[in-house]
Structure formats: structure tokens, C-alpha cells
Design a protein around this motif. Structure first.
Motif: not given
Length: 453
Positions: A140-142, A148-158, A298-303
Motif C-alpha cells: 500500500k505504501s509503495s 507521488s506526482e499525482a499526490v502533489i498536484k492534487l494537494a496544490q490544486a486543493t 517518504f516522497f522521492p527527492a526528485s518530486v
């Protein structure tokens, strides 16, 4: 009240070429093998001899179960493990035995799949060092990290969202569809592996046209919500998958609280035991907020950059504030963990038409307090429809049986099993030609609503 008897035949494992048959022949062995491998890796990482011995015993039990299923053995009673629904499962096993239907391939698919996960839970629950071990948390965590990219975009949009009376309905539909298509990353359906790119494609379905929604009651839902929902200001989410889907559910719930004038409380209903590989446990709910609060761990440094990190932390703080103020609630104590005793209607093997018979207090509470009960995902849909062979044009309200009208029901389901109802004439025939696997490949969906009566 009378015990519900479904008038339609249930889906089983006896018909070659069906997804149910493929489930017991192909998917379950993969799921069980992966579960055993997860335990094996945990045993190898453990330094305590007692835990290692108990873990090896769990692996042996899983391997024995796999063989019993393959050989069409008789299902076993659930032993006392401190958990819920034991007497109910065992009473139903007795009924199957009396009818000569207690071997794996003769069971109804829905009941057998629920029993499988409840039976698996016993292997862990009776071992002192493994009571709180979730064999599916790593996957689940993997999966969440892969999103990650979708999570970040949704957080910013929210955080940047600001509605007006003119745009409120549009954004309601957008957030509803986000929650709908978040279900596309079901780990039990993806047993055997999926690439990050394939996962992203599944999760982006909500950006495409509504043609993928084969029954769409969004307008009916909106009309009910804006009418005031009978004076109630609470929404309930009967949760399905953790990881990315839970995140999208919380995004939708946050929207209902912060952007609409209709809601001031959201209650989330998790499972009490590891369930169907990826379902939400109370820990998963707490983990989502904690993980967003410390994204660099948790999230990759690249994102991550200062902007994305700030968005994730801000959203975590906002959701924690919802929890602290009682706007976000679990239907169980927030700190509940595996091994904690207590009733759990959601992990028995029965269809929801029997809900009032088995748990009248649950039905009464939802009827009295909730303005909208949102059932997420395929398993909840299967239980709402009794996982039966209805004609595809049978009205959704009709198959709900005695549950229809007891409280307002919204089902958000991506199709991952063969049962389907509420379709217009000709849709089934068109889909059979267009996509032979449309009933269960997760590419198509239904949004079904039945109002309070």
C-alpha cells in the motif's frame, strides 16, 4: 425483520471463462504467494526467535490454505482469535455443509472472498508477535509513493481551489470523479505487479471523457445535496482502498467541508482487519496525514521542491485540524489498531440487503445522522447488489431490496467484477463488442444513487 433472500442467482466459480473463475484459479494463488513472501521477508528481518518461529508457522498455514483451495477442500471454521464475526461465519459454514456446498469451488464468490481474508487474519491474530502486522502495508505504501506526482498536484490544486456559487456544481462533479477513479489502483486487481507508468494511467482516468461512466447519477446526487439532504450535514464514506484512493477520498471530503455550505462533518468507515490486499485500516488514515506532514521522509527527492513540500505540509495541517475539531472522524476510535476487539459489520461476508437484520444500530445511525452515505469501490458495490446475476437493466434501487430508501446511498464504483445493474437498454450489448472485459478490467465505472425515502 425477515432474513433477506436474494431472488437472483449469485456469481460463483463454476463457469469457465468468467472473472470469478479466474479469481480462484489465478488471482488468489498470486495474492496468497505474495502474502507469504511478505511474511517471509519480515521473518528474515526479525531478530526475535519467537517472532521468527511464529512467522514461519504463518507461512506454513498460508501455503496449506493455498493447496486446500486448489484441491477444492472444505472450508474450515474460524477459530477464536479475539476478532469479530466468528460466530456469523461459522454458522454460515454450517449451513453450507448441510447443503453439501462447503468446498471452495461450490461457495458463492462474494462470501468466499470475504471468508478468505477473515480466515487469513486468524493466522496472524493467534500469534503473539504478529497480532498487529498488516501484510499489505508495504505494498500500500509503495503504491502511494508511486503516485507521488499525482499526490502533489492534487494537494496544490486543493489548497488553491476557490469556488463561487456559479462553479460549485462543476467542482462537486470534479471531486466526485476524482474519488471515483482513485479506485482504479486496487492492489488485489493488480496482483502480479504493475509498473509506475501503468498505475499513473489508471489514476488519470478521471481526466478523460464521461463516456467511461456507464451509469451516471451525478446530477441526482447534486440535486439531493443542494436540496439540504433532509436537514443533515454529515457525509459518511464507507472506504475501500488505502493509499492513493484514500487520499482522493480525503480530497473529496475536504472539498465538501471547505468549499460547500452543505457539510460540517465527515465520518470515514475503515476495516478492522487487513482486507482485500489494500483496504483502509485506522492506521492507514493516521499514516496518510503523518506522511504528508513530513514529506521529505517518504516522497522521492526528485518530486520535492520548496513549493510542493509546503503544499503537502499545509494540507496535512489542515486535515489534522479537521480531525482535532471533529470535522474528520473515524467510525471507530482514531487510535484503533489491529488486534483491538470490537464489532465490524464491514468484514462479514454478507450482502448489504441483510445490514438491518445483522446490525440494526448501524442502519438506524446512518438514517438519523447522515445526509449522504458514499460507498466506495467494487466490493461495496458487489455487496450492495448481492453480487447476483441481475439483468444489466435492473434498476439499482430494486436490487438494494430492504436497504433501499433507508438512507441516501451513493455508490462510486470502477468495474472489477461481473455484476452490473442500472444500465440503459443496449449498453451491455455495445460494451460486449467494444471491450469484452468491460465488466471487470477497471476501465469503466458506474455512479449510482438511491435517495432517502
Amino acid at each position: 425483520m425477515p432474513y433477506y433472500r436474494c431472488p437472483a442467482e449469485r456469481y460463483g466459480f463454476d463457469i469457465e471463462g468468467t472473472f470469478a473463475r479466474d479469481t480462484i484459479i489465478t488471482r488468489w494463488p498470486v495474492i496468497l504467494k505474495d502474502t507469504a513472501q511478505t511474511v517471509r521477508e519480515a521473518v528474515e528481518a526479525h531478530s526475535d526467535p519467537t517472532a521468527q518461529e511464529q512467522g514461519r508457522h504463518i507461512i506454513e498455514k498460508i501455503e496449506t490454505l493455498t493447496k486446500e483451495i486448489a484441491q477444492d477442500g472444505e472450508v474450515r471454521n474460524i477459530v477464536e482469535d479475539g476478532g469479530s464475526n466468528i460466530a456469523l461465519y461459522n454458522a454460515q459454514i454450517k449451513e453450507f455443509r448441510e447443503r453439501g456446498q462447503a468446498s471452495w469451488f461450490n461457495l458463492p464468490w462474494l462470501w468466499a472472498e470475504c471468508y478468505l481474508y477473515r480466515h487469513l487474519r486468524t493466522f496472524f491474530a493467534v500469534q503473539s508477535e504478529w497480532k498487529t502486522f498488516d501484510p499489505y502495508f508495504t505494498s500500500k505504501s509503495s503504491s502511494f509513493r508511486s503516485s507521488s506526482e499525482a499526490v502533489i498536484k492534487l494537494a496544490q490544486a486543493t489548497l488553491n481551489l476557490s469556488t463561487t456559487p456559479e462553479t460549485l456544481q462543476q467542482f462537486f462533479h470534479t471531486n466526485l470523479q476524482l474519488s471515483l477513479w482513485g479506485n482504479a489502483s486496487d492492489l488485489s486487481l493488480l496482483a502480479g505487479g504493475v509498473t509506475d507508468e501503468e498505475l499513473r494511467k489508471l489514476q488519470s482516468r478521471g481526466e478523460e471523457e464521461k463516456k467511461f461512466i456507464l451509469r451516471n447519477d451525478e446530477e441526482k446526487v447534486w440535486d439531493w445535496v443542494k436540496s439540504g439532504m433532509g436537514g443533515k450535514r454529515r457525509a459518511d464514506f464507507v472506504l475501500d482502498n488505502g493509499e492513493f484512493e484514500l487520499f482522493t477520498d480525503m480530497i473529496f471530503a475536504d472539498f465538501l467541508l471547505t468549499q460547500t455550505p452543505f457539510f460540517d462533518e465527515i465520518v470515514f468507515h475503515p476495516k478492522s482487519i487487513p482486507w482485500f490486499c489494500s483496504d483502509v485500516l485506522p492506521f492507514d488514515f493516521r499514516w496518510i496525514i503523518a506522511t504528508l506532514h513530513t514529506p521529505e521522509k517518504f516522497f522521492p527527492a526528485s518530486v520535492l521542491d520548496p513549493s510542493s513540500t509546503a503544499a503537502l505540509v499545509t494540507l496535512a495541517e489542515r486535515w489534522q485540524a479537521h480531525v482535532d475539531a471533529g470535522r474528520f472522524k473515524l467510525a471507530v476510535p482514531l487510535e484503533s489498531n489491529l488486534g483491538d476487539a470490537g464489532p465490524d459489520f464491514w468484514t462479514n461476508g454478507n450482502e448489504y440487503q441483510r445490514m438491518e437484520h445483522l446490525d440494526p444500530a448501524l442502519v438506524q445511525g446512518l438514517r438519523e445522522k447522515s445526509g449522504l452515505v458514499i460507498f466506495k469501490g467494487d466490493l461495496n458495490y458487489r455487496k450492495l447488489t448481492a453480487d447476483a446475476m441481475w439483468k444489466s437493466t435492473t434498476p439499482f434501487e430494486k436490487v438494494l431490496g430492504p436497504l433501499n430508501g433507508r438512507f441516501p446511498i451513493l455508490s462510486l464504483r470502477t468495474n472489477k467484477a461481473e455484476v452490473i445493474v442500472g444500465l440503459d437498454d443496449g449498453v451491455e450489448e455495445r460494451m460486449d463488442k467494444e471491450d469484452p472485459k468491460w465488466r471487470y478490467n477497471g476501465k469503466w465505472a458506474v455512479v449510482s444513487f438511491a435517495p432517502l425515502v
